[in-house]
Design a protein around this motif. Structure first.
Motif, PDB file in Angstrom:
ATOM      1  N   ALA A 115       4.926  -0.111   4.309  1.00  0.00           N
ATOM      2  CA  ALA A 115       4.031   1.046   4.205  1.00  0.00           C
ATOM      3  C   ALA A 115       3.855   1.456   2.743  1.00  0.00           C
ATOM      4  O   ALA A 115       2.740   1.777   2.318  1.00  0.00           O
ATOM      5  CB  ALA A 115       4.578   2.209   5.033  1.00  0.00           C
ATOM      6  N   GLU A 116       4.939   1.431   1.971  1.00  0.00           N
ATOM      7  CA  GLU A 116       4.848   1.762   0.549  1.00  0.00           C
ATOM      8  C   GLU A 116       3.898   0.804  -0.173  1.00  0.00           C
ATOM      9  O   GLU A 116       3.034   1.238  -0.943  1.00  0.00           O
ATOM     10  CB  GLU A 116       6.228   1.688  -0.110  1.00  0.00           C
ATOM     11  N   SER A 117       4.062  -0.490   0.081  1.00  0.00           N
ATOM     12  CA  SER A 117       3.193  -1.494  -0.556  1.00  0.00           C
ATOM     13  C   SER A 117       1.735  -1.297  -0.170  1.00  0.00           C
ATOM     14  O   SER A 117       0.840  -1.412  -1.001  1.00  0.00           O
ATOM     15  CB  SER A 117       3.634  -2.911  -0.167  1.00  0.00           C
ATOM     16  N   GLU A 147      -0.964  12.233  -2.909  1.00  0.00           N
ATOM     17  CA  GLU A 147      -1.621  12.060  -1.613  1.00  0.00           C
ATOM     18  C   GLU A 147      -0.604  11.494  -0.647  1.00  0.00           C
ATOM     19  O   GLU A 147       0.304  10.761  -1.044  1.00  0.00           O
ATOM     20  CB  GLU A 147      -2.832  11.133  -1.729  1.00  0.00           C
ATOM     21  N   ASP A 148      -0.762  11.848   0.633  1.00  0.00           N
ATOM     22  CA  ASP A 148       0.140  11.401   1.689  1.00  0.00           C
ATOM     23  C   ASP A 148      -0.573  10.369   2.560  1.00  0.00           C
ATOM     24  O   ASP A 148      -1.675  10.631   3.051  1.00  0.00           O
ATOM     25  CB  ASP A 148       0.549  12.568   2.589  1.00  0.00           C
ATOM     26  N   TRP A 149       0.070   9.223   2.744  1.00  0.00           N
ATOM     27  CA  TRP A 149      -0.388   8.190   3.658  1.00  0.00           C
ATOM     28  C   TRP A 149       0.432   8.341   4.930  1.00  0.00           C
ATOM     29  O   TRP A 149       1.660   8.271   4.901  1.00  0.00           O
ATOM     30  CB  TRP A 149      -0.158   6.801   3.068  1.00  0.00           C
ATOM     31  N   LEU A 150      -0.222   8.572   6.074  1.00  0.00           N
ATOM     32  CA  LEU A 150       0.426   8.771   7.373  1.00  0.00           C
ATOM     33  C   LEU A 150       0.234   7.488   8.190  1.00  0.00           C
ATOM     34  O   LEU A 150      -0.898   7.170   8.575  1.00  0.00           O
ATOM     35  CB  LEU A 150      -0.200   9.954   8.112  1.00  0.00           C
ATOM     36  N   GLY A 155       0.626  -0.067  11.576  1.00  0.00           N
ATOM     37  CA  GLY A 155       0.426  -0.287  10.141  1.00  0.00           C
ATOM     38  C   GLY A 155      -0.832   0.349   9.578  1.00  0.00           C
ATOM     39  O   GLY A 155      -1.075   0.299   8.382  1.00  0.00           O
ATOM     40  N   LYS A 156      -1.628   0.947  10.438  1.00  0.00           N
ATOM     41  CA  LYS A 156      -2.838   1.628   9.964  1.00  0.00           C
ATOM     42  C   LYS A 156      -2.473   3.058   9.566  1.00  0.00           C
ATOM     43  O   LYS A 156      -1.524   3.630  10.078  1.00  0.00           O
ATOM     44  CB  LYS A 156      -3.919   1.606  11.028  1.00  0.00           C
ATOM     45  N   PHE A 157      -3.273   3.620   8.650  1.00  0.00           N
ATOM     46  CA  PHE A 157      -2.940   4.944   8.121  1.00  0.00           C
ATOM     47  C   PHE A 157      -4.143   5.866   8.113  1.00  0.00           C
ATOM     48  O   PHE A 157      -5.292   5.438   8.196  1.00  0.00           O
ATOM     49  CB  PHE A 157      -2.387   4.840   6.692  1.00  0.00           C
TER      50      PHE A 157
END
Length: 171
Positions: A115-117, A147-150, A155-157
Motif C-alpha cells: 500500500a505504501e508503494s 494526503e491519506d490513501w484509504l 488494493g484499490k484506494f
C-alpha cells in the motif's frame, strides 16, 4: 550600544504593553470601549490569515486529489470503502510553484509495504500536480501537503479528500 533593531523591538513591546494596560484600566473602571490596534483604521476587521487561506487550501487539496485519481484510474476504488480498511497510508509531499512534486515520503502507515508503494507511485504518476495558488507558497516557493490513501482489501484506494463514507458493517 543598543542597535536600531533592539530599539524598534523595545518601542513596539512598550507600545503594546501600554495599549493592553489602557484596555485593562478601562475595563476595570466599567467603561464601554472598543479597542482598535495601532496602525489599523477603525471599522476594518481583517480575517485571520488561516481563514483567508483555508478555503483556498481546501480547494487546492481537492484539485490535487482529483489529479491523482484521474492519473491512476485502475487503482481508484469506485463505490463505498469497506468498513475495516486494509490500510491507511498518510503521505507528506512538497510541491513547487509549478506543481512538481519535489519530495514525498510515507508519514504514517500500518506497515503495509504494498500500500505504501502504491501511494507513493500514484503520487509520482500524477505529477505535475495543478499549480498551487501563490498565496499558499512558503518563502522558497513551495507548499507541503499531506494526503491519506484509504485502501480496501483488493488494493484499490480512495483519497480522503474525495472518499465516500465507509461501509457500516463488516461483511
Amino acid at each position: 550600544m543598543i542597535s536600531d533593531l533592539s530599539r524598534t523591538r523595545s518601542a513596539r513591546a512598550g507600545g503594546a504593553w501600554r495599549f493592553a494596560a489602557l484596555g485593562a484600566v478601562l475595563a476595570l473602571s466599567g467603561c464601554a470601549f472598543t479597542l482598535t490596534p495601532p496602525g489599523q483604521p477603525a471599522g476594518t476587521a481583517l480575517p485571520p490569515p488561516a481563514a483567508v487561506n483555508s478555503a483556498t487550501l481546501d480547494q487546492y487539496r481537492a484539485a490535487v486529489a482529483q489529479r491523482i485519481a484521474e492519473r491512476n484510474p485502475s487503482y481508484v476504488l469506485q463505490g463505498t470503502p469497506q468498513a475495516m480498511l486494509r490500510s491507511l497510508v498518510v503521505v507528506s509531499f512538497t510541491v513547487d510553484r509549478d506543481g512538481r512534486v519535489l519530495q514525498s515520503k510515507v508519514f504514517r502507515t500500518n506497515g503495509d509495504d504494498e500500500a505504501e508503494s502504491t501511494a507513493l507511485a500514484t503520487l509520482r504518476r500524477a505529477s505535475p500536480l495543478p499549480q498551487p495558488p501563490a498565496k499558499l507558497l512558503n518563502g522558497r516557493g513551495q507548499l507541503e501537503l499531506f494526503e491519506d490513501w484509504l485502501f480496501n482489501d483488493n488494493g484499490k484506494f480512495q483519497l480522503r479528500e474525495l472518499a465516500s463514507p465507509q461501509a457500516q458493517t463488516i461483511d
